[in-house]
Write an enzyme that holds these catalytic residues in place. Structure first.
Site, PDB file in Angstrom:
ATOM      1  CD1 TRP A   1      -4.854   5.183   3.770  1.00 21.92           C
ATOM      2  CD2 TRP A   1      -4.935   7.476   3.367  1.00 21.92           C
ATOM      3  NE1 TRP A   1      -3.641   5.539   3.675  1.00 21.92           N
ATOM      4  CE2 TRP A   1      -3.666   6.850   3.638  1.00 21.92           C
ATOM      5  CE3 TRP A   1      -5.133   8.792   3.316  1.00 21.92           C
ATOM      6  CZ2 TRP A   1      -2.531   7.849   3.671  1.00 21.92           C
ATOM      7  CZ3 TRP A   1      -3.977   9.804   3.141  1.00 21.92           C
ATOM      8  CH2 TRP A   1      -2.601   9.181   3.468  1.00 21.92           C
TER       9      TRP A   1
ATOM     10  CG  HIS B   1      -5.671  -2.556  -0.459  1.00 25.78           C
ATOM     11  ND1 HIS B   1      -4.704  -2.222  -1.031  1.00 25.78           N
ATOM     12  CD2 HIS B   1      -5.304  -1.433   0.992  1.00 25.78           C
ATOM     13  CE1 HIS B   1      -3.821  -1.149  -0.552  1.00 25.78           C
ATOM     14  NE2 HIS B   1      -4.257  -0.887   0.539  1.00 25.78           N
TER      15      HIS B   1
ATOM     16  CB  SER C   1      -1.038  -0.154   1.085  1.00 19.20           C
ATOM     17  OG  SER C   1      -1.929   0.905   0.962  1.00 19.20           O
TER      18      SER C   1
END
Length: 577
Positions: free
Chosen positions: A165, A292, A116
């Protein structure tokens, strides 16, 4: 090899900011180094890595004789300065590599790893062309932050990923400020942590630019102020710098990872544009049936891909670094491309990407004008229709089609991965086009696109497209999907509004996949104008969507045209062997 562990080892950047790292160095002599730079706290238990984790095992790296350095990025946790996502990573990465070169235990070679954001910091270091950097291993990441992350290949904001996020990162900033005595109230921190416990309400308020949980005055504002792929984003797009990259890359991603499109694209760019033969020929790509986040085990609420899908990247990383940092030959040469083929649920090695025997095949949209819902008359056929027809639906931003699976954050059951579409495909604002029952398996491996003729009552709207695998029992699982904000139909950098009622030919990028549609199954295409909160709601006004409240938005009447001179078609990359 025995190691000495040192915590919070300081390093000065060129502008005088102190960054701190945890270091595992050899007790005697020199060793090649593996480096990870992170904004997520170097003390995090997850960085120990291991099975099911996108991060390989730290212990395995040490046992293999490597020094390991895990550094807190600028403005995060133990490091000083201000955190500005992506903006300082090239300079700080270059300074970190220069600092490593000064250590008496450093043997002159370094590799980087991490997932990431930690994959993005690797691209930052790779673009410097540092001669000591011999290999990188970016997992679930991309070099472009616009189409590869916060927005999309079709220009729509990836709302749930952005809000989740930012809440996570802002919570870390609040905690840091509280501990430093810069603030005295934990009210904002508590609000952010509560939002992370139940992140879905983060997406409900409008205008998006005024979300009360996120707050104002930080980079979130900048991202929303730049919905086009303009100079702000181009300055953060490192794809043009691939010609400077001399280190090969080991790419890892998942078919339901929000970065998978750009991960595959970055691999192709490395193969064709990188600045050395080693980088072009030595790069490798691995894609599994993963999303993810941890755990990478191929297990979702509505689908389990089997025990073979369990991800353990440690052995492949050790072998890769041994080859490029130590010059050790691989006992079994790694394939250039290794993919998990869904449907048959098997791993397969490939020569390159795109697969050399890819055959792009058109599946044409047919209907008698009533393709609405899964029980409508929409069909997918290899032969184009001779007569023109159209299917219409009403898109109301106040009642968007809810997200049911896909490649996004947060990794909540029912939100991410393959999900049974029966929870949404009965809606009248979802058009469904379905193939006949298959007599033979049909493999789709590669990038999927929809070319469609569309008109609208609005000056701007969205077209969403979803590839669905329908089982004999009626279970309908999403394979991949995409969206096009029609103001970006010609260029992400130069939006153009539509003329209401005019018909436009557009292409909707539907991401990338590898799936075998088995005999007895059917291939289905679902079309609508919303997928919320994966993507933000188009207001249909043509205005600045992030600044509009729900009451500012208007309803659009959208029409899909097909047949005759308007051959709307789903374009599938077919593999026949």
């Amino acid at each position: 090899m025995r190691h000495i562990y040192e915590r919070d080892v300081p390093m000065k950047t060129r502008d005088g900011v102190t960054l701190r790292a945890n270091v595992w160095r050899p007790a005697e002599g020199k060793a090649p180094t593996l480096l990870m730079r992170t904004p997520y706290n170097k003390e995090m238990d997850r960085f120990a890595g291991g099975p099911g984790n996108p991060v390989p095992s730290l212990t395995a790296f040490l046992n293999a004789g490597y020094a390991v350095v895990i550094q807190d990025g600028r403005g995060t946790f133990a490091s000083d300065g201000e955190f500005r996502p992506k903006l300082d990573e090239i300079a700080d990465g270059e300074d970190t590599l220069a600092w490593l070169a000064e250590q008496d235990w450093y043997d002159g070679t370094v590799g980087t790893y991490g997932a990431s954001y930690m994959g993005m910091t690797q691209w930052a270091m790779a673009t410097t062309g540092s001669p000591g950097l011999k290999a990188i291993a970016p997992s679930v990441t991309s070099a472009d932050w616009y189409a590869g992350n916060w927005y999309s290949q079709g220009g729509a904001l990836q709302l749930s990923s952005v809000t989740f996020w930012n809440a996570f990162m802002y919570a870390a900033e609040e905690q840091r400020a509280l501990e430093a005595g810069e603030i005295t109230s934990d009210e904002t921190l508590t609000r952010l942590r509560n939002a992370l416990t139940d992140p879905m309400p983060l997406n409900d308020d409008t205008p998006v630019a005024d979300l009360p949980v996120i707050g104002k005055g930080r980079w979130f504002d900048d991202w929303l102020a730049h919905p086009d792929f303009d100079d702000y984003w181009k300055a953060q797009d490192w794809r043009p710098l691939f010609r400077s990259i001399t280190a090969p890359a080991l790419f890892t991603s998942g078919w339901y990872d929000l970065f998978v499109d750009e991960t595959v694209g970055d691999f192709v760019r490395m193969r064709t544009e990188a600045g050395s033969d080693e980088a072009r020929e030595g790069s490798r790509l691995v894609i599994g049936p993963w999303h993810h986040e941890f755990p990478m085990n191929g297990e979702f609420r509505d689908r389990f891909f089997g025990t073979a899908a369990f991800g353990d990247h440690t052995a492949s990383h050790v072998a890769y670094f041994d080859k490029w940092l130590r010059g050790r030959p691989e006992s079994t040469p790694a394939p250039r491309v290794r993919i998990f083929v869904m449907g048959i649920d098997q791993w397969r090695d490939e020569q390159d990407w795109p697969l050399p025997d890819t055959r792009y095949t058109d599946y044409h949209l047919h209907s008698a004008g009533s393709a609405n819902t899964r029980t409508g008359d929409g069909t997918l056929q290899l032969e184009p229709p001779h007569t023109e027809a159209q299917d219409s639906f009403r898109y109301d931003p106040r009642d968007p089609v809810p997200t049911a699976g896909g490649a996004l954050l947060p990794p909540l059951p029912g939100l991410v991965g393959p999900v049974d579409q029966q929870i949404v495909d009965g809606r009248d604002d979802v058009l469904c086009y379905i193939s006949p029952v298959l007599d033979e398996p049909v493999e789709v491996t590669g990038f999927v696109n929809l070319t469609v003729f569309v008109s609208s009552s609005a000056v701007d709207t969205d077209i969403t497209a979803k590839l669905v695998d329908v089982s004999p029992d009626g279970t309908a699982l999403n394979v991949c999907d995409g969206i096009l904000r029609l103001r970006y139909r010609n260029n992400l950098s130069a939006p153009e509004l539509m003329t209401p009622g005019e018909v436009y030919e557009v292409t909707v990028p539907m991401a990338v996949t590898s799936n075998v549609f088995l005999p007895g199954h059917r291939i289905r295409l679902d079309i609508s104008s919303s997928n919320f909160p994966h993507y933000d709601r188009n207001s249909n006004t043509g205005g600045a969507i992030a600044t509009e409240a729900l009451h500012d938005m208007i309803t659009a009447h959208n029409t899909i045209h097909h047949g005759g001179t308007r051959p709307s078609r789903l374009i599938l990359p077919i593999i026949s062997r």
